[in-house]
Motif scaffolding. Structure first.
Motif, PDB file in Angstrom:
ATOM      1  N   GLU A   1      -6.875   7.655   9.408  1.00  0.00           N
ATOM      2  CA  GLU A   1      -5.804   6.977   8.692  1.00  0.00           C
ATOM      3  C   GLU A   1      -5.916   5.468   8.827  1.00  0.00           C
TER       4      GLU A   1
ATOM      5  N   ILE B   1       0.856  -1.186   0.000  1.00  0.00           N
ATOM      6  CA  ILE B   1       0.000   0.000   0.000  1.00  0.00           C
ATOM      7  C   ILE B   1       0.891   1.235   0.000  1.00  0.00           C
TER       8      ILE B   1
ATOM      9  N   LYS C   1       1.385   5.122   0.598  1.00  0.00           N
ATOM     10  CA  LYS C   1       0.791   6.238   1.335  1.00  0.00           C
ATOM     11  C   LYS C   1       1.379   7.545   0.800  1.00  0.00           C
TER      12      LYS C   1
ATOM     13  N   LEU D   1      -6.435   2.856   5.757  1.00  0.00           N
ATOM     14  CA  LEU D   1      -5.449   1.803   5.527  1.00  0.00           C
ATOM     15  C   LEU D   1      -6.066   0.414   5.672  1.00  0.00           C
TER      16      LEU D   1
END
Length: 270
Positions: A199, A20, A22, A203
């Motif tokens: 966040e 992932i 960010k 996520l």
């Protein structure tokens, strides 16, 4: 294919963890405005994501309590008033290319919005696949506030498809702020969460997506974008071809074998 975990951009923050990516704009003292350089670097980064084999989803995060305050007044708007038409068109095409890169990067994008997301910041949220916000989020397509049309960076094409023509027209003509509650009610935001969990929530959503058949997710994103300009017969045929492609993947076979074995499938993106 290429790896992007080690990318070290100059004009925004970038971190890859668990496949992932960010992304954060990094001028929190100014509510994270964009500059000529950050626009271009973001455009190039999302273009490169098409070929990244170590990123399967992107989360565009807020920073310092705000998402993005749009183009920097001093670094962008000031210079623009001194440019000729050729220079201006090069700029507007470049900003549009950033949106195209987001749409065509092949990776699901989640926007986690806190504080202000205005101007180009609202466009970044709009161009993401999924949007999560805090109750304090303020979103505005405020181009008319600076004497410009509301049709910037695809807003007149994309925003009505998310919230409807009438609501989009109101926001684009007036430049007024859409509250977080309105955004959730109108379908712009998938849901609202507290700032403390924003966040983590974004996520977690990305992790669930990444745990799925990521090759197929790329096909889904392509079809979501391409079918805007298709008739119904074309769309059904395009999806037939897309699904046939996915049926040749090992993930499809893995899912079948897991079902037979009464196990949870473990997808590998191929």
């Amino acid at each position: 294919m290429t790896g992007m975990a080690g990318l070290k951009p100059k004009h925004f923050l970038w971190e890859v963890e668990g496949r992932i990516a960010k992304v954060r704009l990094d001028r929190p003292e100014r509510k994270n405005p964009l500059t000529f350089d950050s626009y271009a670097e973001l455009r190039d980064t999302f273009r490169d994501l098409v070929y990244a084999d170590d990123v399967d989803a992107v989360v565009f995060l807020s920073n310092g309590g705000n998402f993005c305050s749009g183009g920097d007044v001093h670094d962008i708007i000031g210079p623009l008033v001194k440019m000729d038409m050729k220079q201006l068109l090069a700029f507007t095409r470049m900003t549009g290319d950033f949106v195209k890169a987001m749409l065509n990067c092949g990776k699901p994008i989640i926007a986690a919005v806190d504080g202000v997301a205005v101007g180009a910041g609202a466009i970044i949220a709009m161009s993401s696949d999924i949007r999560i916000a805090t109750p304090e989020a303020k979103t505005a397509f405020l181009f008319t506030r600076v004497g410009l049309a509301g049709c910037d960076m695809g807003a007149c094409a994309i925003l009505p498809r998310i919230i409807g023509q009438g609501r989009a027209a109101e926001l684009l003509y007036t430049g007024r702020t859409m509250t977080a509650a309105e955004g959730e009610r109108w379908g712009f935001y998938n849901r609202l969460v507290d700032a403390a969990s924003l966040e983590a929530d974004a996520l977690d959503m990305a992790a669930r997506i990444v745990s799925g058949p990521t090759f197929a997710h790329g096909i889904t994103k392509t079809q979501l974008n391409q079918e805007w300009s298709m008739g119904l017969d074309q769309a059904i045929e395009a999806e037939a071809q897309a699904q046939a492609i996915c049926m040749q993947t090992r993930d499809f076979e893995r899912a079948y074998k897991a079902f037979v074995a009464k196990e949870k499938p473990v997808f590998e993106g191929n």
